[in-house]
Design an enzyme around this catalytic site. Structure first.
Site, PDB file in Angstrom:
ATOM      1  N   ASP A  82     -10.057   3.353  -3.613  1.00  0.00           N
ATOM      2  CA  ASP A  82     -10.725   2.119  -3.187  1.00  0.00           C
ATOM      3  C   ASP A  82     -12.120   1.936  -3.794  1.00  0.00           C
ATOM      4  O   ASP A  82     -12.831   2.900  -4.066  1.00  0.00           O
ATOM      5  CB  ASP A  82     -10.890   2.110  -1.661  1.00  0.00           C
ATOM      6  CG  ASP A  82      -9.558   1.951  -0.953  1.00  0.00           C
ATOM      7  OD1 ASP A  82      -8.503   2.074  -1.606  1.00  0.00           O
ATOM      8  OD2 ASP A  82      -9.573   1.697   0.261  1.00  0.00           O
TER       9      ASP A  82
ATOM     10  N   ASP B 186       0.835  -1.202   0.000  1.00  0.00           N
ATOM     11  CA  ASP B 186       0.000   0.000   0.000  1.00  0.00           C
ATOM     12  C   ASP B 186       0.878   1.263   0.000  1.00  0.00           C
ATOM     13  O   ASP B 186       2.110   1.166   0.039  1.00  0.00           O
ATOM     14  CB  ASP B 186      -0.920  -0.049   1.227  1.00  0.00           C
ATOM     15  CG  ASP B 186      -2.284   0.557   0.961  1.00  0.00           C
ATOM     16  OD1 ASP B 186      -2.377   1.434   0.093  1.00  0.00           O
ATOM     17  OD2 ASP B 186      -3.257   0.170   1.646  1.00  0.00           O
TER      18      ASP B 186
HETATM   19  C1  GLA Z   1      -6.078   1.274   1.604  1.00  0.00           C
HETATM   20  C2  GLA Z   1      -6.168   0.267   0.483  1.00  0.00           C
HETATM   21  C3  GLA Z   1      -7.268  -0.720   0.790  1.00  0.00           C
HETATM   22  C4  GLA Z   1      -7.015  -1.407   2.107  1.00  0.00           C
HETATM   23  C5  GLA Z   1      -6.823  -0.383   3.211  1.00  0.00           C
HETATM   24  C6  GLA Z   1      -6.316  -1.000   4.503  1.00  0.00           C
HETATM   25  O1  GLA Z   1      -7.209   2.078   1.670  1.00  0.00           O
HETATM   26  O2  GLA Z   1      -6.399   0.907  -0.747  1.00  0.00           O
HETATM   27  O3  GLA Z   1      -7.369  -1.681  -0.235  1.00  0.00           O
HETATM   28  O4  GLA Z   1      -5.873  -2.233   1.996  1.00  0.00           O
HETATM   29  O5  GLA Z   1      -5.879   0.620   2.850  1.00  0.00           O
HETATM   30  O6  GLA Z   1      -6.114  -0.071   5.496  1.00  0.00           O
END
Ligand code: GLA
Length: 410
Positions: free
Chosen positions: A225, A155
């Site tokens: 997301d 990430d």
């Molecule tokens: C980010 C990522 C998500 C998830 C969250 C976890 O938002 O894009 O897919 O992994 O972090 O905290």
């Protein structure tokens, strides 16, 4: 896989960016087709990052026939560690969530014929504020190799940013994210003789990652997301249509984890979500609790024809096309265009999307890039309807999708 052999099969409409395509991890043995599996995040965020969820899911993947259809990765997302590294600087599995540690769970999951993945972050902290891998890349990857972990999602929260203290995300500043992913990729390469790890860049589409992600990893997130709402499906699905040419064997646009079976979308929206992710060659990562998933959603995830399209060895993602002779609308950025197509190793896929409204869709094969005019055989994935004709005509409900595999008739 070498792109040159693939390009010969790709219709010219998909060739616009061919020159940018090749940097790919040509020597990869994993991730040649999009990842299929499950991830804890959309299920119950931090609460699902545990052995209990991992083992229940592994059992359910087998019991529900999902494993036999290709869903093989059990991926644990954010919050699996303790809040601090140990005295040697190693990540520590949260003892409440992983009473046996990670390795025995990985062994059990491997014994079931499945694979196991973990999550981390390029910054000092993960997005949920657990220890990140910045300046610990090699040490963390060695731990993964020692635990026999098959997949790593990286990430990009709490990374270097021109403001102090660094905010959770550095979206608003023109910072290159590439060096962080390059460093983790080097670390992953360094253990390759011991363990080959599938590398997912969770990079949210910054710095046009689709133009360089294939140098470092097997898939890269193209957008922010998927929040589980229809707007997310439209935002991410329409984006995928603009950058389809960057997907190929060993490196795929990642449209993010699925929300099918979470009681967030309507039945038609779940069908479109899954169908579009499948033809866009996205990783198909289930985000639902498999101990509670409704059968109607399970049936969508178990659609064999869509899985075959997604896992086609050609690895070419479908994109919108504008039929020349129909009353096809102007493309609108940010909307899911009604007509999609892409090459398959045995023909082409054609899809009609009802995201902008229900309709009676119709297209002659002469209008479909990559198809000769005249009679072809086709099968629609959700209805199972089959035919032999020189065109496709189909009614699609609001927010639903119809996906056709079109082949030469034997
Ligand atoms: C980010 C990522 C998500 C998830 C969250 C976890 O938002 O894009 O897919 O992994 O972090 O905290």
């Amino acid at each position: 896989m070498h792109r040159s052999s693939l390009l010969a099969l790709v219709p010219s409409v998909f060739l616009a960016h061919a020159a940018t395509l090749r940097n790919r991890l040509d020597d990869t043995n994993v991730g040649l087709t999009p990842t299929m599996g499950w991830s804890s995040w959309n299920v119950a965020q931090c609460d699902a990052a545990s052995e209990e969820y991992a083992m229940n899911t592994a059992n359910k993947l087998s019991e529900l026939g999902l494993k036999d259809l290709g869903y093989e990765y059990v991926n644990i997302d954010d919050c699996w560690t303790a809040k601090e590294r140990d005295g040697n600087g190693n990540l520590v599995p949260d003892p409440n969530k992983w009473p046996r540690g990670i390795r025995p769970v990985v062994d059990d999951i491997h014994a079931m014929g499945l694979k196991f993945g973990l999550y981390g972050c390029a910054g000092t902290l993960t997005c949920a504020s657990y220890p990140g891998s910045e300046d610990h890349e090699y040490q963390d990857v060695q731990l993964l190799a020692d635990w026999d972990v098959d997949f790593w999602k990286h990430d990009n929260c709490f990374t270097e940013c021109p403001v102090t203290p660094p905010p959770q995300t550095c979206w608003d500043y023109p910072v290159s994210t590439e060096p962080w992913y390059a460093k983790m990729a080097d670390a992953i390469q360094s253990v390759k003789a011991q363990k080959e790890i599938l590398f997912n860049l969770c990079q949210w589409g910054r710095n046009e990652v689709w133009t360089w992600g294939d140098k470092y990893g097997h898939s890269w997130r193209i957008e922010n997301d998927n929040w589980g709402d229809w707007e997310s499906v439209v935002r991410i699905g329409s984006k995928a249509g603009e950058i389809a040419q960057y997907s190929g064997p060993g490196g795929f646009n990642d449209l993010d984890m699925l929300f099918v079976g979470n009681n967030k979308l309507t039945h038609n929206q779940e069908r479109l979500h899954f169908g579009l992710w499948a033809i866009a060659k996205s990783p198909l990562v289930i985000g639902a609790d498999l101990t509670k998933i409704p059968t109607s959603s399970l049936d969508i995830l178990r659609n064999k024809d869509l899985i075959v399209i997604n896992q086609d060895p050609l690895g070419a993602a479908a994109a919108p096309f504008r039929p020349s002779n129909s009353n096809s609308p102007e493309p609108v950025p940010g909307e899911i265009y009604p007509y999609w197509t892409g090459p398959l190793s045995n023909g082409v896929v054609v899809a009609f999307s009802g995201a902008n409204g229900a309709g009676d869709f119709s297209v002659k094969f002469s209008e479909v890039p990559g198809l000769e005019a005249g009679e072809h055989c086709w099968k629609e994935a959700y209805s199972g309807e089959e035919g032999r004709s020189d065109s496709l005509s189909f009614s699609v409900e609001q927010d639903d999708i119809a996906v056709f595999t079109v082949t030469d008739c034997a």
